[in-house]
Design a protein around this motif. Structure first.
Motif, mmCIF file in Angstrom:
data_model
loop_
_atom_site.group_PDB
_atom_site.id
_atom_site.type_symbol
_atom_site.label_atom_id
_atom_site.label_comp_id
_atom_site.label_asym_id
_atom_site.label_seq_id
_atom_site.Cartn_x
_atom_site.Cartn_y
_atom_site.Cartn_z
ATOM 1 N N PRO A 276 0.841 -1.203 0.000
ATOM 2 C CA PRO A 276 0.000 0.000 0.000
ATOM 3 C C PRO A 276 0.875 1.252 0.000
ATOM 4 O O PRO A 276 2.070 1.160 0.261
ATOM 5 C CB PRO A 276 -0.788 -0.116 1.305
ATOM 6 C CG PRO A 276 -0.094 -1.122 2.142
ATOM 7 C CD PRO A 276 0.772 -1.963 1.240
ATOM 8 N N ILE A 277 0.243 2.376 -0.269
ATOM 9 C CA ILE A 277 1.024 3.624 -0.333
ATOM 10 C C ILE A 277 1.739 3.879 0.986
ATOM 11 O O ILE A 277 1.162 3.736 2.051
ATOM 12 C CB ILE A 277 0.096 4.808 -0.679
ATOM 13 C CG1 ILE A 277 -0.368 4.652 -2.143
ATOM 14 C CG2 ILE A 277 0.806 6.147 -0.484
ATOM 15 C CD1 ILE A 277 -1.335 5.684 -2.585
ATOM 16 N N GLN A 278 3.033 4.195 0.890
ATOM 17 C CA GLN A 278 3.867 4.414 2.064
ATOM 18 C C GLN A 278 4.309 5.849 2.160
ATOM 19 O O GLN A 278 4.626 6.483 1.164
ATOM 20 C CB GLN A 278 5.135 3.560 1.948
ATOM 21 C CG GLN A 278 4.892 2.075 1.835
ATOM 22 C CD GLN A 278 4.284 1.513 3.096
ATOM 23 O OE1 GLN A 278 4.811 1.742 4.176
ATOM 24 N NE2 GLN A 278 3.182 0.785 2.962
ATOM 25 N N LYS A 279 4.355 6.333 3.427
ATOM 26 C CA LYS A 279 5.041 7.611 3.628
ATOM 27 C C LYS A 279 6.477 7.225 3.969
ATOM 28 O O LYS A 279 6.733 6.504 4.931
ATOM 29 C CB LYS A 279 4.404 8.368 4.784
ATOM 30 C CG LYS A 279 5.076 9.703 5.057
ATOM 31 C CD LYS A 279 4.258 10.513 6.093
ATOM 32 C CE LYS A 279 4.870 11.891 6.295
ATOM 33 N NZ LYS A 279 6.189 11.864 6.922
ATOM 34 N N SER B 78 4.212 4.313 -3.909
ATOM 35 C CA SER B 78 3.384 3.134 -4.104
ATOM 36 C C SER B 78 4.329 2.036 -4.605
ATOM 37 O O SER B 78 4.614 1.947 -5.797
ATOM 38 C CB SER B 78 2.305 3.444 -5.146
ATOM 39 O OG SER B 78 1.658 2.256 -5.518
ATOM 40 N N PRO B 79 4.876 1.186 -3.691
ATOM 41 C CA PRO B 79 5.911 0.221 -4.096
ATOM 42 C C PRO B 79 5.354 -1.123 -4.514
ATOM 43 O O PRO B 79 4.266 -1.502 -4.110
ATOM 44 C CB PRO B 79 6.729 0.048 -2.809
ATOM 45 C CG PRO B 79 6.061 0.915 -1.754
ATOM 46 C CD PRO B 79 4.710 1.259 -2.243
ATOM 47 N N HIS C 75 12.671 -3.913 -7.147
ATOM 48 C CA HIS C 75 11.861 -3.000 -6.312
ATOM 49 C C HIS C 75 11.442 -1.825 -7.181
ATOM 50 O O HIS C 75 12.283 -1.067 -7.661
ATOM 51 C CB HIS C 75 12.727 -2.544 -5.138
ATOM 52 C CG HIS C 75 12.103 -1.475 -4.283
ATOM 53 N ND1 HIS C 75 11.009 -1.687 -3.483
ATOM 54 C CD2 HIS C 75 12.437 -0.180 -4.104
ATOM 55 C CE1 HIS C 75 10.699 -0.570 -2.849
ATOM 56 N NE2 HIS C 75 11.558 0.383 -3.224
ATOM 57 N N ARG C 76 10.159 -1.757 -7.453
ATOM 58 C CA ARG C 76 9.679 -0.648 -8.300
ATOM 59 C C ARG C 76 8.782 0.244 -7.460
ATOM 60 O O ARG C 76 7.932 -0.253 -6.711
ATOM 61 C CB ARG C 76 8.874 -1.207 -9.477
ATOM 62 C CG ARG C 76 8.645 -0.178 -10.563
ATOM 63 C CD ARG C 76 7.427 -0.494 -11.370
ATOM 64 N NE ARG C 76 6.207 -0.105 -10.615
ATOM 65 C CZ ARG C 76 4.991 -0.533 -10.950
ATOM 66 N NH1 ARG C 76 4.806 -1.356 -11.956
ATOM 67 N NH2 ARG C 76 3.968 -0.129 -10.253
ATOM 68 N N VAL C 77 8.944 1.535 -7.578
ATOM 69 C CA VAL C 77 8.053 2.445 -6.836
ATOM 70 C C VAL C 77 7.491 3.525 -7.749
ATOM 71 O O VAL C 77 8.128 3.882 -8.730
ATOM 72 C CB VAL C 77 8.749 3.140 -5.645
ATOM 73 C CG1 VAL C 77 9.017 2.185 -4.523
ATOM 74 C CG2 VAL C 77 10.016 3.843 -6.091
ATOM 75 N N ASP C 78 6.285 3.962 -7.416
ATOM 76 C CA ASP C 78 5.749 5.167 -8.083
ATOM 77 C C ASP C 78 5.747 6.266 -7.049
ATOM 78 O O ASP C 78 5.284 6.059 -5.916
ATOM 79 C CB ASP C 78 4.303 4.923 -8.528
ATOM 80 C CG ASP C 78 4.284 4.050 -9.788
ATOM 81 O OD1 ASP C 78 5.216 4.195 -10.585
ATOM 82 O OD2 ASP C 78 3.334 3.228 -9.921
#
Ligand code: ADP
Length: 537
Positions: A86-89, A105-106, A123-126
């Motif tokens: 889930p979206i992470q801070k 958003s990983p 490891h891909r993140v937006d």
């Protein structure tokens, strides 16, 4: 055949944000976009442990980015399956050591070797920082909008309440106006300072003012001289300390009309809360009118009572005369006979006795004459016959008769022929007859459902006019009807049975007749004829 592409260069040029990790989480590759987004240099991160390079923001006590990422990567190693997070801070450390707020958003994907073991983790993140910011701004806007809506709703509710109270105010005003227009008394609404707010229609008539002429002026203007002064003192005291001497019940004082004339009024003042402020409501009753009416009624009543008493006495005297006449005549006859017997006797004292008897006979005759004169006087009566307004006579009699019907009201109908103006009668005597008939009729209807009393007039034969009094009462038996006008005939426990016999004497002395017949609708019709005045025949 072309050369195999430089996969490392391709990977590094990918537009997405990628990291390549070893199973023990050491960074072995990073896309250029990743480096830009995380403000890092390739050389500075390659070969280093992921969490060493990207620690949590120590100032953010709630930071859980490292823990979450670690759990996800361990899941990938365990399950060898991609693991979206889930979206992470996950704040980013800048060159100067500060942390910058970031949302990610990983997605962690395993790259398996031929044996099926995890060789690398992709490891891909937006970077969704902007979106999150937008969203939170949106949320904030939403909150503000919601708050505004709440305020609007509140406003609307209070507006509605205001409208409603205005409407009820309007209703109240309309209500007050309706009361003021119809209340039969002079009613004045006064505010706490003593100024007139409104006045009823009757009040306007009584004092001769219109509403605009009195509105806002001090109520004492409606009072005469000394009372005006007293009232103003009361008002001043009320305003100063709330002393409520103004309140009154049935206080009699002098009112003053617009034209300056004064008249007695009975004043009652009460307190009322209107629009949340203290008001006074004053009722003024015109005593001059009531006094005059009461006086008139009283006069007519006592006049009638007096005549009634006289008539009763006349009737009694008449009866007495009738009863005494016969024994008197008998005494006269006996005396005559005795005298004659004496004259035949040769007694020395006879002439003297005869003389005494002669005197007794003369006195008996005289007594007889007095009685005859009395009877004549009663039958002719010393009455005053003159033209009288029939309608007025009837109305006065009805008003008196209705006084006794307060607890048991009857429906009164009048059917008076406008062609009959004046009658030639002794007013008081004929009113006595009418009153007697009306009272009998009312008594006959006592306790019955239908209580209708009708008084009608119409021309009758010769120079007479007929007055009929019709009731819907109990009616009467043929026996009563046959003896109706005889003295002492009554069916009432308290009755005297002389009313109708007196009525007949009176009516006949006027040259009229009195008769009774059953009302076809139930009840009785009494019919009296009296002479019309020659001027309107
Ligand atoms: P009183 O009313 O004292 O009895 P009245 O001479 O006025 O004397 O009436 C005599 C009687 O005639 C009454 O007791 C009553 O029985 C009868 N009577 C008079 N008027 C009516 C009437 N309108 N309806 C029925 N009965 C009546």
């Amino acid at each position: 055949m072309t050369d195999a592409p430089d996969f490392r260069a391709l990977f590094e040029a990918l537009p997405g944000l990628y990291l390549v990790l070893t199973p023990d989480l050491v960074i072995v590759g990073a896309s250029n976009s990743y480096l830009r987004a995380t403000l890092t240099e390739r050389d500075a991160i390659i070969g280093r442990s992921l969490f060493e390079v990207f620690p949590d923001n120590p100032d953010d006590l709630a930071a859980d980015g490292v823990d979450n990422l670690r759990s996800s990567l361990q899941r990938v190693l365990r399950t060898r399956r991609p693991d979206p997070m889930p979206i992470q801070k996950y704040d980013i450390k800048t060159a100067d050591g500060r942390f910058e707020e970031r949302y990610w958003s990983p997605m962690n994907t395993p790259v398996l070797d031929e044996a099926g073991q995890v060789a690398w983790i992709l490891h891909r993140v937006d970077d969704v920082t902007e979106t999150v910011r937008l969203k939170s701004a949106e949320a904030e806007r939403l909150t503000i909008a919601r708050e505004q809506q709440a305020i609007i709703n509140e406003l609307r509710t209070s507006n509605d309440a205001l409208a409603k109270s205005q409407e009820s105010l309007k209703n109240r005003e309309a209500h007050l106006e309706a009361i003021l227009a119809t209340v039969p008394d002079a009613m004045v609404v006064i505010d706490g300072t003593g100024a007139i707010e409104s006045i009823s229609a009757t009040g306007q008539r009584l004092f001769g003012y219109s509403v605009p002429e009195v509105k806002g002026r001090i109520v004492s203007m409606l009072m005469a001289g000394p009372y005006r002064h007293t009232y103003e003192t009361y008002l001043a005291r009320y305003r100063a300390g709330g002393e409520r001497r103004l309140l009154a019940e049935g206080r009699i004082l002098e009112g003053q009309r617009k034209d300056g004339s004064t008249f007695p009024i009975e004043l009652s003042v009460g307190e009322a809360l209107l629009d949340g402020t203290n008001h006074f409501i004053a009722f003024a009753r015109d005593l001059s009118e009531r006094q005059a009416r009461e006086r008139l009624l009283h006069e007519v009543q006592s006049e009638l009572l007096h005549v009634s008493r006289l008539s009763t006495m006349g009737e009694m005297a008449s009866a007495l005369a009738h009863e005494l006449n016969q024994p008197l005549a008998a005494i006269g006859n006996y005396l005559q006979a005795s005298k004659r017997i004496l004259e035949k006797n040769i007694d020395p004292k006879a002439p003297m006795l005869s003389e005494v008897m002669e005197k007794a006979i003369i006195q008996t005759h005289r007594a007889g004459q007095v009685i005859r004169q009395l009877r004549e006087f009663i039958s002719r009566g010393e009455t005053e016959h003159r033209p009288e307004d029939l309608r007025k006579m009837i109305e006065e009699s009805c008003a008196l008769a209705l006084l006794v019907t307060k607890d048991d009201p009857v429906v009164m109908k009048m059917n008076l022929d406008p062609g009959i103006g004046m009658v030639h009668v002794d007013k008081v005597q004929i009113q006595q007859v009418l009153l007697n008939l009306l009272r009998n009729a009312i008594e006959a209807m006592h306790g019955r459902d239908r209580r209708e009393l009708t008084v009608a007039t119409k021309p009758d034969e010769k120079n007479l006019c007929a007055i009929t009094v019709t009731d819907t009462g109990c009616g009467m038996s043929p026996e009563t009807q046959a003896r109706l006008f005889q003295r002492f005939v009554t069916t009432k426990p308290q009755g005297m049975g002389i009313g109708l016999s007196i009525s007949r004497t009176i009516v006949e002395s006027h040259g009229g007749t009195i008769t009774a017949e059953p009302n076809p609708e139930g009840g009785t019709i009494f019919r009296v004829t009296v002479p019309r005045a020659s001027s309107n025949m």
